[in-house]
Design a protein around this motif. Structure first.
Motif, PDB file in Angstrom:
ATOM      1  N   LEU A  45      15.718 -90.423  -5.666  1.00  0.00           N
ATOM      2  CA  LEU A  45      14.850 -91.523  -5.253  1.00  0.00           C
ATOM      3  C   LEU A  45      13.972 -91.149  -4.069  1.00  0.00           C
ATOM      4  CD1 LEU A  45      14.474 -94.432  -6.239  1.00  0.00           C
ATOM      5  CD2 LEU A  45      16.036 -95.145  -4.447  1.00  0.00           C
ATOM      6  N   ASN A  46      14.490 -90.287  -3.204  1.00  0.00           N
ATOM      7  CA  ASN A  46      13.748 -89.895  -2.008  1.00  0.00           C
ATOM      8  C   ASN A  46      12.964 -88.595  -2.178  1.00  0.00           C
ATOM      9  OD1 ASN A  46      14.463 -92.124  -0.362  1.00  0.00           O
ATOM     10  ND2 ASN A  46      16.503 -91.241  -0.146  1.00  0.00           N
ATOM     11  N   GLY A  47      12.930 -88.075  -3.401  1.00  0.00           N
ATOM     12  CA  GLY A  47      12.080 -86.928  -3.691  1.00  0.00           C
ATOM     13  C   GLY A  47      12.695 -85.564  -3.449  1.00  0.00           C
ATOM     14  N   TYR A  48      13.993 -85.499  -3.191  1.00  0.00           N
ATOM     15  CA  TYR A  48      14.637 -84.199  -2.987  1.00  0.00           C
ATOM     16  C   TYR A  48      15.028 -83.535  -4.300  1.00  0.00           C
ATOM     17  CZ  TYR A  48      14.850 -85.264   1.959  1.00  0.00           C
ATOM     18  OH  TYR A  48      14.509 -85.548   3.240  1.00  0.00           O
ATOM     19  N   MET A  49      15.127 -84.329  -5.364  1.00  0.00           N
ATOM     20  CA  MET A  49      15.430 -83.822  -6.703  1.00  0.00           C
ATOM     21  C   MET A  49      14.498 -84.514  -7.680  1.00  0.00           C
ATOM     22  SD  MET A  49      19.582 -83.839  -6.694  1.00  0.00           S
ATOM     23  CE  MET A  49      19.744 -82.709  -8.049  1.00  0.00           C
ATOM     24  N   LYS A  50      14.216 -83.851  -8.778  1.00  0.00           N
ATOM     25  CA  LYS A  50      13.338 -84.426  -9.786  1.00  0.00           C
ATOM     26  C   LYS A  50      14.088 -85.428 -10.655  1.00  0.00           C
ATOM     27  CE  LYS A  50      10.137 -83.349 -13.407  1.00  0.00           C
ATOM     28  NZ  LYS A  50       9.589 -82.420 -14.337  1.00  0.00           N
TER      29      LYS A  50
END
Length: 87
Positions: A45-50
């Motif tokens: 959700l915070n953009g650290y994983m796709k």
């Protein structure tokens, strides 16, 4: 420092975030539906994983919505990768 996977995707998840907020759905519920840990859910959700296509489909199914309605920011990516038959 950890680099975000997709820096520009964080603000683009507005529709998804607003739907889960409106419905009062907790992160643990979504994580359980996806069979992932809450920490992985937050990282996504915070953009650290796709967020994978499978994750998008599972979430959309859980919320009784289409992927296109819930994740409009991914629509162009989906079209470009799924339209190889036109080449």
């Amino acid at each position: 420092m950890i680099n975000k996977f997709e820096e520009d995707m964080v603000p683009k998840l507005k529709k998804f975030k607003s739907v889960i907020a409106e419905r009062g759905i907790k992160a643990v519920e979504i994580a359980r539906e996806l069979n992932i840990s809450p920490s992985r859910y937050y990282a996504t959700l915070n953009g650290y994983m796709k967020m994978t296509d499978v994750m998008q489909q599972q979430i959309a199914n859980h919320l009784n919505m289409t992927i296109e309605d819930l994740f409009p920011e991914y629509s162009s990516d989906r079209l470009s990768t799924n339209r190889s038959d036109l080449v």
